[in-house]
Design an enzyme around this catalytic site. Structure first.
Site, PDB file in Angstrom:
ATOM      1  CG  ASN A  13      -0.269   0.329   2.565  1.00  0.00           C
ATOM      2  OD1 ASN A  13       0.824   0.126   2.711  1.00  0.00           O
ATOM      3  ND2 ASN A  13      -1.151   0.003   3.728  1.00  0.00           N
ATOM      4  CG  LEU A  14       3.159   2.166  -2.509  1.00  0.00           C
ATOM      5  CD1 LEU A  14       3.214   3.188  -3.900  1.00  0.00           C
ATOM      6  CD2 LEU A  14       4.686   1.313  -2.683  1.00  0.00           C
ATOM      7  N   GLY A  17       6.719   1.597   1.989  1.00  0.00           N
ATOM      8  CA  GLY A  17       7.420   0.766   0.776  1.00  0.00           C
ATOM      9  C   GLY A  17       7.769   2.026  -0.244  1.00  0.00           C
ATOM     10  CB  ILE A  33      -2.602  -6.957   3.221  1.00  0.00           C
ATOM     11  CG1 ILE A  33      -2.113  -6.637   4.681  1.00  0.00           C
ATOM     12  CG2 ILE A  33      -1.280  -7.142   2.519  1.00  0.00           C
ATOM     13  CD1 ILE A  33      -1.311  -7.276   5.638  1.00  0.00           C
ATOM     14  CB  ALA A  55       4.087  -7.032   9.166  1.00  0.00           C
ATOM     15  CB  ILE A  57       7.696  -3.743  11.051  1.00  0.00           C
ATOM     16  CG1 ILE A  57       8.001  -2.377  10.493  1.00  0.00           C
ATOM     17  CG2 ILE A  57       7.434  -4.474   9.841  1.00  0.00           C
ATOM     18  CD1 ILE A  57       8.885  -2.219   9.740  1.00  0.00           C
ATOM     19  CB  SER A  97       8.984 -10.968  15.494  1.00  0.00           C
ATOM     20  OG  SER A  97       9.800 -10.501  16.415  1.00  0.00           O
ATOM     21  CE1 TYR A 122       5.771  -6.708  14.133  1.00  0.00           C
ATOM     22  CE2 TYR A 122       7.504  -7.126  15.839  1.00  0.00           C
ATOM     23  CZ  TYR A 122       7.122  -7.120  14.459  1.00  0.00           C
ATOM     24  OH  TYR A 122       7.973  -7.757  13.371  1.00  0.00           O
ATOM     25  CB  VAL A 165      18.013   1.376  15.715  1.00  0.00           C
ATOM     26  CG1 VAL A 165      18.505   0.197  15.705  1.00  0.00           C
ATOM     27  CG2 VAL A 165      18.544   2.656  16.574  1.00  0.00           C
TER      28      VAL A 165
END
Length: 289
Positions: A13-14, A17, A33, A55, A57, A97, A122, A165
């Site tokens: 869905n950008l 991204g 999604i 996800a 995240i 994870s 999460y 990070v």
């Protein structure tokens, strides 16, 4: 996947991204999604494999907005798995994870049998995802591979927001800003280079491969150590600024990948210093800040 000769479609869905990261040979569908329109993607592309990396995240965002985290990582994943069932997908690979689902560890490094006591929403939704996969595997006989990643870093990492990070630190240092460390900086993570993670995904494609595997280095590094490595690589003599610790973050996280080494011969090849050097060079060349 493209280099191996596969036809690849990407759904995003950008929200974080970037289409510029995509090879022109991929098919791209701009969808969320959670949307019902996902069914049209499966109908058009007819995938044999679902590699489920989409996800929410950000651990911190999951703490402040757990409902959104559940919508994406719970209902979004369920939406995809239902389409995988309907369209008879032959295998699902799931990016889980390797830190968040274990919670505060009792054993260091943690293997796949470590108790799962997530300390953040999460981590909870990633564990829910694994449970849904178990249901679809046992009920509909869809082969699954669960890859429990430690902290993935490397070129193309998004330097914005709260996640990642290393990307955030490099971006701020190149921009002449002083990065902020939350807490005392002694919290540890297992940082695994993205090229090593790619190789794990390649192995997961192979026929007959299924199961749950940790993907990490087995080595702990503190946030302060990461900061010091980066300032040395960039030759920027700075000290970090500190802020209060944030809710939902673990104190120590490091995982064992002995099972995937035993079964598939995978192990992390990149030492931290080498992976950080490649990441720094990418950010410098691309002028990302």
């Amino acid at each position: 996947y493209l280099q191996l000769g596969h036809e690849v479609a990407v759904v995003d869905n950008l929200s974080s991204g970037n289409k510029s990261n995509l090879d022109p040979k991929t098919k791209f569908f701009e969808n969320d999604i959670r949307d019902s329109e996902i069914q049209s993607v499966f109908a058009k592309f007819k995938p044999d494999l679902l590699s489920l990396h989409a996800a929410q995240i950000d651990v911190r965002k999951s703490v402040t907005d757990p409902a959104f985290d559940l919508q994406v990582n719970g209902l979004g994943m369920l939406n995809l798995l239902e389409q995988a069932r309907i369209h008879q997908v032959k295998k699902v690979i799931f990016a889980s994870s390797g830190g968040a689902i274990y919670g505060e560890q009792k054993i260091f490094p943690a293997d796949e049998d470590h108790p799962t006591q997530p300390s953040s929403p999460y981590g909870i939704t990633k564990l829910i995802g694994e449970k849904y996969l178990h249901f679809y595997r046992s009920t509909y006989n869809i082969p699954t591979v669960i890859l429990r990643y430690s902290n993935v870093y490397g070129p193309r990492q998004n330097p914005h927001g709260e996640a990642g990070v290393i990307g955030i630190f490099i971006s701020k240092l190149l921009a002449g800003e002083i990065p902020t460390i939350y807490g005392d900086g002694m919290q540890t993570r297992d940082y695994v280079f993205v090229e090593d993670v790619v190789q794990a995904n390649v192995l997961a494609l192979k026929e007959g491969v299924r199961g749950t595997y940790n993907i990490g280095t087995g080595q702990e590094s503190t946030v302060v150590e990461i900061f010091n490595h980066l300032t040395q690589l960039l030759r920027i003599p700075l000290s970090p600024q500190f802020a209060p610790a944030r809710a939902g973050e673990q104190k120590r996280s490091v995982i064992s990948s002995q099972n995937i080494f035993r079964d598939l011969g995978w192990e992390a090849k990149y030492p931290l210093r080498d992976g950080l050097a490649k990441t720094v060079e990418y950010f410098k060349k691309r002028g990302i800040s």
